[in-house]
Write a protein that holds these residues in place. Structure first.
Motif, PDB file in Angstrom:
ATOM      1  N   LEU A 299       0.827  -1.203   0.000  1.00 50.85           N
ATOM      2  CA  LEU A 299       0.000   0.000   0.000  1.00 50.85           C
ATOM      3  C   LEU A 299       0.862   1.254   0.000  1.00 50.85           C
ATOM      4  O   LEU A 299       1.936   1.285   0.621  1.00 50.85           O
ATOM      5  CB  LEU A 299      -0.901   0.013   1.239  1.00 50.85           C
TER       6      LEU A 299
ATOM      7  N   LEU B  27      -0.360   6.622   3.232  1.00 45.18           N
ATOM      8  CA  LEU B  27      -1.684   7.240   3.259  1.00 45.18           C
ATOM      9  C   LEU B  27      -1.824   8.341   4.307  1.00 45.18           C
ATOM     10  O   LEU B  27      -2.662   9.217   4.171  1.00 45.18           O
ATOM     11  CB  LEU B  27      -2.744   6.156   3.529  1.00 45.18           C
TER      12      LEU B  27
ATOM     13  N   LEU C 246      -8.702  -4.999   0.526  1.00 49.55           N
ATOM     14  CA  LEU C 246      -8.080  -3.677   0.450  1.00 49.55           C
ATOM     15  C   LEU C 246      -7.058  -3.721  -0.678  1.00 49.55           C
ATOM     16  O   LEU C 246      -6.037  -4.411  -0.590  1.00 49.55           O
ATOM     17  CB  LEU C 246      -7.405  -3.306   1.774  1.00 49.55           C
ATOM     18  N   GLU C 247      -7.364  -2.999  -1.756  1.00 47.54           N
ATOM     19  CA  GLU C 247      -6.510  -2.974  -2.929  1.00 47.54           C
ATOM     20  C   GLU C 247      -6.166  -1.530  -3.289  1.00 47.54           C
ATOM     21  O   GLU C 247      -6.764  -0.586  -2.746  1.00 47.54           O
ATOM     22  CB  GLU C 247      -7.210  -3.646  -4.119  1.00 47.54           C
ATOM     23  N   HIS C 248      -5.243  -1.387  -4.214  1.00 51.18           N
ATOM     24  CA  HIS C 248      -4.885  -0.026  -4.646  1.00 51.18           C
ATOM     25  C   HIS C 248      -4.525  -0.022  -6.116  1.00 51.18           C
ATOM     26  O   HIS C 248      -4.083  -1.027  -6.693  1.00 51.18           O
ATOM     27  CB  HIS C 248      -3.742   0.529  -3.801  1.00 51.18           C
TER      28      HIS C 248
ATOM     29  N   VAL D  48      -6.987   4.010  -3.351  1.00 48.08           N
ATOM     30  CA  VAL D  48      -7.028   2.815  -2.506  1.00 48.08           C
ATOM     31  C   VAL D  48      -8.486   2.499  -2.259  1.00 48.08           C
ATOM     32  O   VAL D  48      -9.271   3.392  -1.930  1.00 48.08           O
ATOM     33  CB  VAL D  48      -6.296   3.048  -1.171  1.00 48.08           C
TER      34      VAL D  48
ATOM     35  N   THR E  43      -5.551   8.766  -3.969  1.00 47.79           N
ATOM     36  CA  THR E  43      -4.220   8.864  -3.379  1.00 47.79           C
ATOM     37  C   THR E  43      -3.322   9.847  -4.094  1.00 47.79           C
ATOM     38  O   THR E  43      -2.273  10.201  -3.579  1.00 47.79           O
ATOM     39  CB  THR E  43      -3.537   7.491  -3.395  1.00 47.79           C
TER      40      THR E  43
END
Length: 315
Positions: A216, A219, A251-253, A258, A310
Motif C-alpha cells: 500500500l 496514506l 483492500l486494494e490499490h 485505494v 491517493t
C-alpha cells in the motif's frame, strides 16, 4: 400549482381576452366573418403554443434548480446544477451553488472537529478501562486465587467459578478498549490492524476472509484511521444485523486510489433506513475526500465500498 402553469394561465387569459375583443366590438366586420374567426382562432392557438414553449425554455433553469434542491444531500456530494441563461434565474442558480460549496466546507470542518473529539474521547475511555478497571480486576483475580487456595473444598469450587467469570470480564474489557483505541494501528500499521480486526470478528457462525495488499502507498494517519473505522463499522453491522455467515474484506490499490470493500452474504439493506453508524462512515469519508457507496450484492448481501484517492494526498 407550478409556476409554469400560473404564468401560462395569466398569459392565456390576456390572449383569450384580446381575441374575444377582436371577435366582438373591436372586429372590423359585422357580423363576424367565418374566415376572420378561423384566422383568429388559429392565431390564438399558435400564440398559446409559442407562449408555452418560451415559458418552458425560460423556466427550465428554475426547474433544474428545484430538482437539485430536492435531491441535495451534504453526505453525498454530487454535481451542481449548470448555470444557464441570463438574468435572475442564472444568478439564483449560481447563488445556490455557492451556498452548497459553503455548506459542504462548513460541514467538513465541523465533522473533522467532531470526529477528532470523538477519537480523543475514545482514547481517554480506553485508557481508563485499561488502567483503572483492568488493573482493579487483575487485583481481584489475584485475591481470588489466593483466597481459593486457603478456602475449604466446597467453597473453593465456587471461588474458581467466580475467578473464571472475572477473567472473562477482564478479557471483554480489554477487547472493548482495543476497539475504542486501535493501538495496533498506531504501532504496526493498517495492514496488521485489519488482520487483527478480521481475526477478532471470526467466529463459529461468521467466517471473515481478508485480502489486504502488502504494498500500500503512504496514506497518512487520518486516512488509515478512516479506513480502519469504516472496516470496523462494516464488520460490526454485519455481525449484529446481517445474519451473514461469510464476509470478505478486500483492500486494494491502483495508481490513483485505494479501495476498501467489505462484502457479506447476509439479508441485505434494501428498504432499511441508514442509521448513525452508516452516517458516521459517510462523514468520515468526506473528511478525507473519499467516496462511500453501499449497495446489494448479486447473492443478496451487502457491499460497502470506500474509495480513497491517493494522487497528491498529503494526509
Amino acid at each position: 400549482m407550478p409556476l409554469f402553469w400560473r404564468i401560462f394561465q395569466l398569459n392565456a387569459v390576456v390572449l383569450v381576452a384580446a381575441t374575444a375583443l377582436l371577435l366582438g366590438p373591436v372586429t372590423v366586420s359585422t357580423p363576424v366573418l367565418l374566415t376572420e374567426a378561423a384566422v383568429l382562432t388559429v392565431g390564438l392557438a399558435a400564440m398559446l403554443v409559442a407562449n408555452a414553449l418560451l415559458l418552458r425554455v425560460g423556466l427550465a433553469p428554475l426547474k433544474r434548480l428545484a430538482r437539485a434542491m430536492a435531491t441535495t444531500d451534504l453526505l453525498r456530494p454530487g454535481a451542481r446544477p449548470a448555470v444557464g441563461g441570463h438574468g435572475e434565474g442564472a444568478e439564483l442558480i449560481a447563488t445556490f451553488n455557492t451556498m452548497l460549496d459553503r455548506l459542504e466546507a462548513e460541514r467538513a470542518t465541523s465533522a473533522a472537529r467532531a470526529l477528532t473529539a470523538q477519537e480523543d474521547e475514545r482514547h481517554r475511555i480506553a485508557q481508563e478501562l485499561h488502567d483503572e478497571i483492568g488493573q482493579t480486576l487483575t487485583a481481584v483475580l489475584l485475591d481470588l486465587k489466593r483466597v481459593a487456595k486457603q478456602a475449604p473444598e466446597p467453597v473453593r469450587g465456587h471461588l474458581y467459578d467466580v475467578q473464571e467469570t472475572t477473567r472473562a470480564s477482564l478479557d471483554e474489557i480489554r477487547r472493548i478498549a482495543r476497539r475504542l483505541r486501535p493501538g495496533v494501528l498506531e504501532e504496526l500499521g493498517l495492514t496488521s490492524a485489519l488482520n487483527s480486526l478480521t481475526t477478532e470478528f471470526t467466529s463459529s457462525s461468521l467466517s471473515v476472509r481478508r485480502q489486504v495488499a502488502s504494498d500500500l502507498p503512504s496514506l497518512g494517519d487520518n486516512t488509515e484511521l478512516v479506513l480502519y473505522r469504516v472496516a470496523q463499522e462494516s464488520l460490526t453491522n454485519t455481525a449484529r444485523h446481517a445474519g451473514a455467515t461469510r464476509v470478505d474484506l478486500t483492500l486494494e490499490h491502483t495508481p490513483d486510489a485505494v479501495e476498501l470493500r467489505v462484502r457479506d452474504n447476509g439479508r441485505g439493506i434494501d428498504g432499511t433506513t441508514e442509521g448513525s453508524g452508516i452516517q458516521g462512515m459517510r462523514e468520515r469519508a468526506l473528511l478525507i475526500g473519499a467516496s462511500l457507496t453501499l449497495g446489494p450484492t448479486p447473492d443478496g448481501g451487502t457491499q460497502v465500498r470506500l474509495t480513497v484517492p491517493t494522487r497528491h494526498r498529503s494526509q
